[in-house]
Design an enzyme around this catalytic site. Structure first.
Site, PDB file in Angstrom:
ATOM      1  N   LYS A  34       0.838  -1.200   0.000  1.00  0.00           N
ATOM      2  CA  LYS A  34       0.000   0.000   0.000  1.00  0.00           C
ATOM      3  C   LYS A  34       0.877   1.256   0.000  1.00  0.00           C
ATOM      4  CE  LYS A  34      -3.777  -2.458   2.171  1.00  0.00           C
ATOM      5  NZ  LYS A  34      -4.474  -2.878   3.395  1.00  0.00           N
TER       6      LYS A  34
ATOM      7  N   GLN B  54      -4.199  -1.707   9.671  1.00  0.00           N
ATOM      8  CA  GLN B  54      -4.214  -3.008   8.983  1.00  0.00           C
ATOM      9  C   GLN B  54      -4.875  -4.083   9.850  1.00  0.00           C
ATOM     10  OE1 GLN B  54      -3.146  -3.582   5.721  1.00  0.00           O
ATOM     11  NE2 GLN B  54      -4.046  -5.585   6.033  1.00  0.00           N
TER      12      GLN B  54
ATOM     13  N   ASP C 290     -10.833   3.027   4.845  1.00  0.00           N
ATOM     14  CA  ASP C 290     -11.268   1.632   4.751  1.00  0.00           C
ATOM     15  C   ASP C 290     -12.802   1.535   4.762  1.00  0.00           C
ATOM     16  OD1 ASP C 290      -9.632  -0.484   4.259  1.00  0.00           O
ATOM     17  OD2 ASP C 290      -9.068  -0.852   6.350  1.00  0.00           O
TER      18      ASP C 290
END
Ligand code: NDP
Length: 288
Positions: free
Chosen positions: A57, A101, A124
């Site tokens: 990422k 994460q 997210d």
């Protein structure tokens, strides 16, 4: 008449097209004297798969000119210390997107982390406010994998309107949001899960089948309607190799379009993270 083989989606090529559009936008921002968007990633613990996702990422960010900041915390960190870090990032005007994460070590609740993240920086799309906005059809930040799936279908001109779409999986990050997005595209959506009876009979009805169960090669060739668009989200390590939820070799002879187990949905997920970061930046800086 001989049946044509399925179109195999080249997720990397689609992702590269979108990433060059994003890179152009960063160049425009620079010319206008504005800073680039900034994504902050938080890794808790030392899970090697998570560390590798984070690296991917960050690499994607820097390649298109985004700022990328990483925070690493030990696996035994207290939840309140993670929350304190997130509160600091929420307040930092130079941070546009925050991504913690998953999965998180035991003792740190993913829901608490999602709720602590400023919804305007929640790239997210997991904050309940963003989930509610998605459900009620208001603009907000939407989880990346579902966004990538819709983009794949659109860019391949798959007719979603009136199509029968079947989603295997009902998680907050993939199954539910992709079903809602398909509904927004006017598909007739069925959600399946571990307690669905006769799953194969349901999937055989699907014009669009999204497999997001995390169960290696569970979708067999004869579960698929001939000509269907099959999106395989699953990532399952088997003997050191990553395989999908779909038995690709069998399915490609039946489907009309299919994503491969690697280089399909994955690159689009990261690309949608970049798109969400730009969106968060633009709405926070009013610079769209
Ligand atoms: P979860 O484990 O949170 O959810 C899995 C869902 O699948 C659950 O709803 C579960 O049902 C359902 N399910 C599991 N086994 C079966 C089965 N045998 N039959 C029917 N339904 C089943 O996973 P995620 O949604 O987070 O991820 C799904 C997969 O996608 C994973 O392999 C993950 O690694 C991968 N993934 C890939 C991404 C990418 O970019 N390529 C991004 C995100 C995820 P129930 O609710 O009843 O338990």
């Amino acid at each position: 008449m001989e049946r044509q083989q399925a179109i195999v989606v080249d997720g990397k090529a689609l992702a590269n097209d979108i990433r060059s559009e994003l890179a152009n936008r960063v160049t425009e921002l620079g010319r206008a004297g504005q800073r680039p968007p900034c994504l902050c990633v938080v890794l808790v613990g030392d899970d090697p798969a998570s560390a590798s996702y984070i690296k991917g990422k960050q690499r994607a960010c820097t390649r298109i000119g985004f700022e990328s900041v990483e925070h690493r915390l030990p696996a035994n960190v207290r939840e309140r210390d993670v929350l304190a870090l997130i509160e600091g990032l929420n307040r930092d005007p130079e941070v546009d997107g925050i991504l913690v994460q998953l999965p998180l070590p035991a003792g740190i609740r993913a829901e608490a982390i999602a709720e602590a993240t400023d919804p305007a920086k929640d790239v997210d799309g997991l904050h309940p406010i963003n989930a509610g906005r998605l459900l009620s059809g208001q603009p907000g930040l939407v989880p990346c994998t579902p966004l990538g799936i819709i983009e794949i279908l659109k860019r391949h001109e798959i007719d979603m309107q009136g199509a029968r779409a079947v989603v295997i999986g009902r998680s907050a990050i993939v199954g539910k949001p992709v079903g809602i997005l398909l509904l927004q595209q006017h598909a007739t959506v069925t959600f399946c899960h571990s307690r669905t009876r006769d799953l194969a009979a349901v999937t055989r009805e699907a014009d669009i089948l999204v497999a997001a169960a995390g169960s290696a090669r569970m979708v067999k060739g004869d579960w698929i309607k001939p000509g269907a668009a099959v999106i395989d989200v699953g990532v399952n390590p088997i003997d050191g190799v990553l395989v999908g939820d779909v038995d690709f070799d069998a399915a490609k002879d039946v489907a009309g379009l299919i994503t491969p187990p690697r280089g399909g949905v994955g690159p689009m997920t990261i690309t949608m993270l970049l798109c969400n970061t730009l969106r968060a930046y633009e709405s926070r800086t009013n610079s769209s």
